[in-house]
Design an enzyme around this catalytic site. Structure first.
Site, PDB file in Angstrom:
ATOM      1  N   ASP A  19       0.829  -1.206   0.000  1.00 31.38           N
ATOM      2  CA  ASP A  19       0.000   0.000   0.000  1.00 31.38           C
ATOM      3  C   ASP A  19       0.867   1.260   0.000  1.00 31.38           C
ATOM      4  OD1 ASP A  19      -2.376   1.386  -0.049  1.00 31.38           O
ATOM      5  OD2 ASP A  19      -2.665   1.324   2.128  1.00 31.38           O
ATOM      6  N   ASN A  67     -10.996  -2.482  -5.523  1.00 30.20           N
ATOM      7  CA  ASN A  67     -10.225  -1.490  -6.277  1.00 30.20           C
ATOM      8  C   ASN A  67     -10.873  -1.084  -7.611  1.00 30.20           C
ATOM      9  OD1 ASN A  67      -7.002  -2.745  -5.089  1.00 30.20           O
ATOM     10  ND2 ASN A  67      -8.168  -0.965  -4.372  1.00 30.20           N
TER      11      ASN A  67
HETATM   12  C1  IPE Z   1      -5.455  -2.723  -0.322  1.00 28.58           C
HETATM   13  O1  IPE Z   1      -5.124  -1.393  -0.441  1.00 28.58           O
HETATM   14  C2  IPE Z   1      -5.413  -3.393  -1.661  1.00 28.58           C
HETATM   15  C3  IPE Z   1      -4.075  -3.574  -2.255  1.00 28.58           C
HETATM   16  C4  IPE Z   1      -2.946  -3.274  -1.687  1.00 28.58           C
HETATM   17  C5  IPE Z   1      -4.080  -4.146  -3.560  1.00 28.58           C
HETATM   18  P1  IPE Z   1      -6.222  -0.242  -0.620  1.00 28.58           P
HETATM   19  O2  IPE Z   1      -5.484   1.026  -0.688  1.00 28.58           O
HETATM   20  O3  IPE Z   1      -7.109  -0.578  -1.755  1.00 28.58           O
HETATM   21  O4  IPE Z   1      -7.062  -0.381   0.717  1.00 28.58           O
HETATM   22  P2  IPE Z   1      -7.895   0.721   1.527  1.00 28.58           P
HETATM   23  O5  IPE Z   1      -8.849   1.350   0.559  1.00 28.58           O
HETATM   24  O6  IPE Z   1      -6.902   1.707   2.059  1.00 28.58           O
HETATM   25  O7  IPE Z   1      -8.550  -0.047   2.616  1.00 28.58           O
HETATM   26  C1  IPE Z   2      -1.557   0.202  -3.354  1.00 25.67           C
HETATM   27  O1  IPE Z   2      -1.322   1.558  -3.392  1.00 25.67           O
HETATM   28  C2  IPE Z   2      -1.708  -0.397  -4.727  1.00 25.67           C
HETATM   29  C3  IPE Z   2      -3.077  -0.782  -5.085  1.00 25.67           C
HETATM   30  C4  IPE Z   2      -4.115  -0.763  -4.296  1.00 25.67           C
HETATM   31  C5  IPE Z   2      -3.302  -1.221  -6.444  1.00 25.67           C
HETATM   32  P1  IPE Z   2      -2.526   2.594  -3.404  1.00 25.67           P
HETATM   33  O2  IPE Z   2      -2.884   2.860  -4.825  1.00 25.67           O
HETATM   34  O3  IPE Z   2      -3.635   2.138  -2.557  1.00 25.67           O
HETATM   35  O4  IPE Z   2      -1.823   3.881  -2.796  1.00 25.67           O
HETATM   36  P2  IPE Z   2      -2.457   4.878  -1.743  1.00 25.67           P
HETATM   37  O5  IPE Z   2      -2.916   4.048  -0.575  1.00 25.67           O
HETATM   38  O6  IPE Z   2      -3.579   5.600  -2.418  1.00 25.67           O
HETATM   39  O7  IPE Z   2      -1.314   5.797  -1.382  1.00 25.67           O
HETATM   40 MG    MG Z   3      -4.091   2.394  -0.605  1.00 23.51          MG
END
Ligand code: IPE
Ligand code: IPE
Ligand code: MG
Length: 241
Positions: A19, A67
């Site tokens: 993340d 997502n």
């Molecule tokens: C979890 O991260 C999913 C992945 C790392 C693929 P998200 O960024 O989607 O999760 P939330 O929205 O912060 O819970």
């Molecule tokens: C994790 O990084 C990757 C995926 C969920 C695909 P994020 O895209 O959630 O990055 P933040 O949490 O918005 O910084």
């Molecule tokens: Mg995230």
């Protein structure tokens, strides 16, 4: 040299919620996809660090069933990135003796991507050095729901007696049926939540929430988290003398 022997406390299976890509990019005044690209480069470094750290199974959360709620531009950018990653890394993963598996619901994914996923699984099926599992369109509740549906069909067809259904039975229907449960779940970026990752399998996993954003999570930082794991006492509900 076989570090697996010299680090008996190493977790056998590490799962990572990667993340923070978006915030990493935003902090640099760049589009979110720039962060995802940087994050993808970091994956290879972490995978390749596993053998020396004694980690045999690595499972990474690449795209959740939630997502899809992101903008169409980000979702399609990610899907393109996954395709390119597989094409670019396939040979390297094969050479490094990495076995790749995918978990998650493939039905909603582009058939071109699914084909590449199937091919990479087949190409690397004979490898055993590191077991890399990529969770793509994965959600823990979705996985348990799909498993339950398949199990219900087996019961309805008379092939499984309802009274024989136990935790082991359900585990056999999960996407992860060939994998051990994770010993350690790491989430980067400072968020302390599970976001629907490996809900069933993580019942007794240890958790580590690190502040580093995923594109900054180096092999060195990974090693540091693992050394902290070695100091933990896992009790599984028992009282240890
Ligand atoms: C979890 O991260 C999913 C992945 C790392 C693929 P998200 O960024 O989607 O999760 P939330 O929205 O912060 O819970
Ligand atoms: C994790 O990084 C990757 C995926 C969920 C695909 P994020 O895209 O959630 O990055 P933040 O949490 O918005 O910084
Ligand atoms: Mg995230």
């Amino acid at each position: 040299m076989p570090a697996a022997d010299s680090s008996p406390q190493a977790p056998q299976h590490v799962a990572i919620i990667m993340d923070g890509n978006g915030r990493w990019a935003t902090a640099r005044g760049r589009p979110r996809l720039f962060g995802h690209q940087a994050g993808a480069r970091r994956v290879s470094e972490i995978v390749e660090a596993c053998p020396d750290l004694g980690v045999r199974y690595l499972t990474i959360f690449a795209f959740s069933t939630e997502n899809w709620k992101r903008t169409q531009a980000e979702v399609s950018g990610l899907m393109t990135l996954f395709r390119r990653y597989i094409i670019k890394e396939a040979q390297r993963l094969l050479n490094k003796r990495v076995r790749v598996r995918f978990i998650g619901d493939r039905d909603r994914l582009d058939p071109k991507l699914v084909k590449l996923m199937d091919e990479l699984e087949t190409l690397t099926a004979g490898n055993d050095h590191v077991n890399l599992t990529i969770a793509l369109n994965y959600g823990g509740r979705d996985e348990v729901t799909r498993a339950t549906r398949r199990l219900a069909h087996e019961v309805a067809a008379g092939r499984i007696d309802p009274d024989d259904v136990g935790a082991e039975t359900l585990s056999r229907f999960l996407d992860t049926h060939t994998l051990p449960d994770p010993d350690l779940v790491i989430r980067t970026s400072g968020e302390a939540r599970i976001s629907n990752f490996l809900l069933w399998q993580s019942a007794y996993a240890e958790y580590e929430f690190v502040d580093t954003l995923w594109p900054d999570f180096t092999a060195e930082k990974f090693a540091k988290v693992l050394s902290g794991y070695g100091k933990r006492e896992r009790r599984y509900g028992a009282v240890l003398g």
